[in-house]
Scaffold this motif. Structure first.
Motif, PDB file in Angstrom:
ATOM      1  N   CYS A   1       0.824  -1.208   0.000  1.00 14.19           N
ATOM      2  CA  CYS A   1       0.000   0.000   0.000  1.00 14.19           C
ATOM      3  C   CYS A   1       0.860   1.261   0.000  1.00 14.19           C
ATOM      4  O   CYS A   1       0.486   2.275  -0.601  1.00 14.19           O
ATOM      5  CB  CYS A   1      -0.942   0.003   1.209  1.00 14.19           C
ATOM      6  SG  CYS A   1      -2.270  -1.221   1.103  1.00 14.19           S
TER       7      CYS A   1
ATOM      8  N   THR B   1       1.956   1.907  -3.446  1.00  7.78           N
ATOM      9  CA  THR B   1       0.834   2.489  -4.186  1.00  7.78           C
ATOM     10  C   THR B   1       0.713   3.979  -3.902  1.00  7.78           C
ATOM     11  O   THR B   1       0.472   4.786  -4.812  1.00  7.78           O
ATOM     12  CB  THR B   1      -0.475   1.771  -3.815  1.00  7.78           C
ATOM     13  OG1 THR B   1      -0.380   0.399  -4.194  1.00  7.78           O
ATOM     14  CG2 THR B   1      -1.669   2.407  -4.517  1.00  7.78           C
TER      15      THR B   1
ATOM     16  N   ARG C   1       3.372   5.815  -5.786  1.00  7.79           N
ATOM     17  CA  ARG C   1       3.125   5.786  -7.226  1.00  7.79           C
ATOM     18  C   ARG C   1       2.070   6.816  -7.606  1.00  7.79           C
ATOM     19  O   ARG C   1       2.218   7.543  -8.587  1.00  7.79           O
ATOM     20  CB  ARG C   1       2.667   4.388  -7.650  1.00  7.79           C
ATOM     21  CG  ARG C   1       2.474   4.257  -9.166  1.00  7.79           C
ATOM     22  CD  ARG C   1       2.272   2.827  -9.588  1.00  7.79           C
ATOM     23  NE  ARG C   1       0.964   2.330  -9.211  1.00  7.79           N
ATOM     24  CZ  ARG C   1       0.758   1.325  -8.360  1.00  7.79           C
ATOM     25  NH1 ARG C   1       1.789   0.731  -7.775  1.00  7.79           N
ATOM     26  NH2 ARG C   1      -0.451   0.900  -8.088  1.00  7.79           N
TER      27      ARG C   1
END
Length: 213
Positions: free
Chosen positions: A142, A145, A148
């Motif tokens: 996570c 993520t 990103r």
């Protein structure tokens, strides 16, 4: 590299290192002490401030100068909500930033426990995304993520993790950014692209499902 046993806190710190994070700004709180204890060994500096709002402004400026997403953290509840103004400013300025947001422990959610606050709802309108860790074993995944999205969409991202999810044991393979960032991937197999073009050209009713991934 095979998966290695570690704690969620270790997985978070290792992911920060892979992202090039050299310091984290905020005010010390009991919610993330396990992670904080690993910073000296990892070579990550913790920069304390008088008020969490300053942490957000500092990381906003740092990112504008270096291009590296700033990271700030605070105690669950009032520590995190003190970041609202500076995070909103950074997000409006399209500054990549990750806010590590320890939240109330899962056994106390819904019981109006100590400093419980729906932090995800508070930050939804002032961030590009809110990434909530659904299980301790997803801590690193996570966080990757969150980084990103911060870089891809140019803005602030809330990484919300219940305070009890810093503890436990998992098996994780820590990935470098080039292994998962969308902007760093190649175009794929040229042979496969040619084959896809051929299939589409000969299709009678082609359908393309297009998403941001």
């Amino acid at each position: 590299m095979s998966k290695v046993k570690m704690t969620p806190s270790e997985a978070i710190v290792e992911t920060l290192l892979q992202e090039g994070v050299k310091h984290v700004t905020g005010i010390v709180g009991s919610a993330f002490m396990d992670m904080l204890d690993l910073f000296p060994t990892a070579g990550i500096e913790f920069i304390p401030v008088r008020h969490e709002q300053s942490a957000g402004h500092m990381e906003d400026a740092y990112t504008r100068v270096t291009g590296v997403a700033g990271v700030c953290v605070g105690q669950n509840g009032p520590g995190i909500t003190n970041l609202v103004t500076s995070v909103a400013a950074a997000n409006m300025a399209h500054t990549p930033m990750v806010i590590i947001s320890p939240s109330a422990g899962t056994p106390t959610i819904g019981w109006d426990g100590f400093q419980e606050c729906d932090q995800v709802s508070v930050f939804k309108a002032i961030t590009k995304a809110t990434v909530r860790v659904p299980h301790p074993k997803r801590a690193a995944d996570c966080l990757r993520t969150a980084f990103r999205i911060a870089y891809a969409e140019r803005g602030a991202v809330l990484y919300d993790i219940p305070r009890d999810y810093f503890y436990g044991e998992l098996e994780e393979r820590i990935l470098a950014p080039h292994q998962y960032r969308v902007d760093a991937r190649g175009c794929g197999s040229l042979e496969s692209l040619d084959r896809a073009a051929e299939i589409l050209a000969n299709a009678k009713r082609p359908v393309i499902v297009s998403g941001r991934g």
